[in-house]
Design a protein around this motif. Structure first.
Motif, PDB file in Angstrom:
ATOM      1  N   TRP A 261       0.888  -1.200  -0.166  1.00 54.64           N
ATOM      2  CA  TRP A 261       0.008  -0.151  -0.105  1.00 54.64           C
ATOM      3  C   TRP A 261       0.824   1.134   0.011  1.00 54.64           C
ATOM      4  O   TRP A 261       0.287   2.198  -0.463  1.00 54.64           O
ATOM      5  CB  TRP A 261      -1.051   0.062   1.194  1.00 54.64           C
ATOM      6  N   PHE A 265      -0.345   4.986  -1.337  1.00 54.45           N
ATOM      7  CA  PHE A 265      -0.167   6.051  -0.513  1.00 54.45           C
ATOM      8  C   PHE A 265       0.517   7.270  -1.002  1.00 54.45           C
ATOM      9  O   PHE A 265      -0.036   8.380  -0.984  1.00 54.45           O
ATOM     10  CB  PHE A 265       0.149   5.567   0.870  1.00 54.45           C
ATOM     11  N   THR A 269      -1.728  10.654  -1.912  1.00 50.19           N
ATOM     12  CA  THR A 269      -1.297  11.760  -1.018  1.00 50.19           C
ATOM     13  C   THR A 269      -0.501  12.897  -1.744  1.00 50.19           C
ATOM     14  O   THR A 269      -0.580  14.007  -1.396  1.00 50.19           O
ATOM     15  CB  THR A 269      -0.641  11.266   0.168  1.00 50.19           C
ATOM     16  N   ILE A 394      -9.344   1.377   4.140  1.00 48.74           N
ATOM     17  CA  ILE A 394      -9.284   2.778   3.146  1.00 48.74           C
ATOM     18  C   ILE A 394     -10.243   3.289   2.561  1.00 48.74           C
ATOM     19  O   ILE A 394     -10.885   4.162   2.493  1.00 48.74           O
ATOM     20  CB  ILE A 394      -8.160   2.299   2.097  1.00 48.74           C
ATOM     21  N   TRP A 400      -5.877   7.137   5.347  1.00 44.99           N
ATOM     22  CA  TRP A 400      -4.719   6.307   5.304  1.00 44.99           C
ATOM     23  C   TRP A 400      -4.135   6.079   6.818  1.00 44.99           C
ATOM     24  O   TRP A 400      -3.614   5.176   7.182  1.00 44.99           O
ATOM     25  CB  TRP A 400      -3.432   6.980   4.564  1.00 44.99           C
TER      26      TRP A 400
END
Length: 436
Positions: A261, A265, A269, A394, A400
């Protein structure tokens, strides 16, 4: 006066251990072998987009091919460890590497055997997983029998660093080959190098007679002598055995969640960030971290610290401190800090090589391969569940932070269990030598 049976077995084990030059030669060879293991393992993920375009796979079909590796990988952990304990881990590694190297190099040909590309590729990945599943349990068996206790931490950590090397090599060289010569060249590269490595080990490090004898044992299925049987009930009655299994499960689960992940992420992000930074930097940090953890572990033991104290300290770093940095990922909006936290978390997780991974060898050197196979099977299955649970969190929370909280919770449970119940005293010694 004859020495006690347990003492006699310890003396016999010391006689079979590698000399320092042999240990150095095998450590280098196994480091390269682990690197090539991961080169072959990540070849498909690197090539999946190009192969999907060539064969018309959608995301679901590509996911079937990518996940099929783990279907096979979970099935041969215990078998690989048991075979390593019985015929020698180096022989199991060599035989499996020759098979997975050939399959990897032959993947482009298999892909064009017929119109059912998906079936052939799924089958080849399952087979590759089956063959690679024996590697780390056989490696654990080999090092537990051939390496001195005071040097196991550094040796295992050095060999384990090959996983980061392999990931980087295929990520860098494989990407270039993919752009220049097509996806087929990536499989030729990783498979061909593996076969060359097999030839080197066979010619310079293994005797032909030993390998032929091992093949004979496998072909004939000869019954094991009474003293080589695994003391099942004796092992699983010990809290220290369950502690190391659960800690390995926690470690693997946390690692798989971050591995799966973290790229998503960073992409979601920090959309404008450079992909090569967050895909490469953590693994560059992990390599020296793994080597340092092994050096530190053996140095502390040589200074007189109790073995179990050192193993637990390594786990405080590998499961405890690493989870703190994982938590920090959910509470920062800075790309630079996120890369630092991710690198620290991944790097510190390599301290597990000098903790629970070596502790399995402390507990049961005579059947360390089998025991590691049990622990790694549990870890692989827990990793699949953990990755799916992370995706669910999620999706439902939209945050997150929940994923990194999950990593911290799993790591903390494993750490606490090991700190309370972990031991370094042998539990595989049975005066009666029975198959309990």
């Amino acid at each position: 006066m004859q020495p006690p049976p347990d003492e006699a077995r310890k003396n016999a084990a010391q006689d079979t251990q590698w000399s320092r030059p042999e240990c150095q030669a095998w450590t280098g060879a196994l480091l390269l072998g682990t690197c090539l293991l991961y080169c072959a393992r990540v070849s498909m993920p690197v090539c999946s987009v190009s192969m999907s375009q060539d064969f018309g796979w959608n995301k679901k079909e590509a996911g079937i091919v990518l996940s099929s590796f783990f279907w096979g990988y979970c099935l041969t952990q215990i078998v690989g460890g048991h075979l390593g304990d019985r015929i020698g881990g180096e022989k199991v590694i060599l035989l499996s590497a020759s098979a997975w190297g050939f399959i990897t190099a032959a993947t482009p040909m298999l892909a064009h055997l017929g119109s059912t590309h998906l079936v052939f590729m799924t089958f080849s990945r399952i087979l590759t997983g089956l063959l690679q599943g024996v590697y780390f349990p056989a490696l654990t068996s080999l090092l537990s029998q051939k390496v001195r206790e005071s040097e196991r931490g550094f040796t295992y950590s050095t060999v384990g660093a090959g996983s980061q090397f392999g990931t980087l090599v295929t990520g860098a060289v494989g990407s270039l080959l993919l752009d220049w010569y097509g996806w087929q060249s990536v499989f030729y590269f990783s498979g061909g190098l593996t076969l060359l490595w097999v030839c080197y080990v066979y010619r310079y490090l293994l005797s032909e007679q030993d390998l032929i004898l091992a093949l004979g044992v496998l072909a004939q299925g000869l019954p094991m002598s009474q003293h080589t049987k695994v003391p099942w009930r004796q092992l699983f009655r010990k809290p220290s055995v369950w502690a190391v299994i659960f800690s390995q499960l926690s470690s693997a689960c946390s690692f798989f969640i971050l591995l799966s992940w973290l790229p998503t992420f960073f992409k979601e992000t920090f959309p404008s960030s450079k992909g090569w930074i967050f895909n490469v930097v953590p693994w560059l940090v992990a390599i020296p971290a793994s080597l340092f953890s092994g050096f530190l572990s053996d140095h502390l033991i040589s200074q007189g610290y109790r073995t179990i104290t050192v193993r637990k300290f390594m786990q405080v770093m590998g499961l405890g401190l690493s989870s703190i940095f994982a938590l920090c990922l959910g509470h920062t909006s800075s790309f630079c800090k996120s890369v630092v936290f991710a690198s620290a978390s991944i790097g510190l997780q390599t301290f597990n090589h000098s903790g629970i991974s070596v502790n399995i060898q402390d507990l049961a050197p005579s059947c360390a391969g089998f025991l590691f196979g049990v622990a790694n099977t549990a870890g692989a299955l827990a990793g699949v569940v953990g990755v799916c649970l992370g995706g669910y969190l999620i999706e439902t929370t939209g945050s997150w932070t929940s994923v990194f909280n999950l990593v911290a919770a799993i790591s903390s449970l494993g750490l606490c269990t090991f700190l309370v119940f972990g031991q370094a005293k042998r539990v595989d010694l049975s005066p009666a030598h029975e198959d309990l």
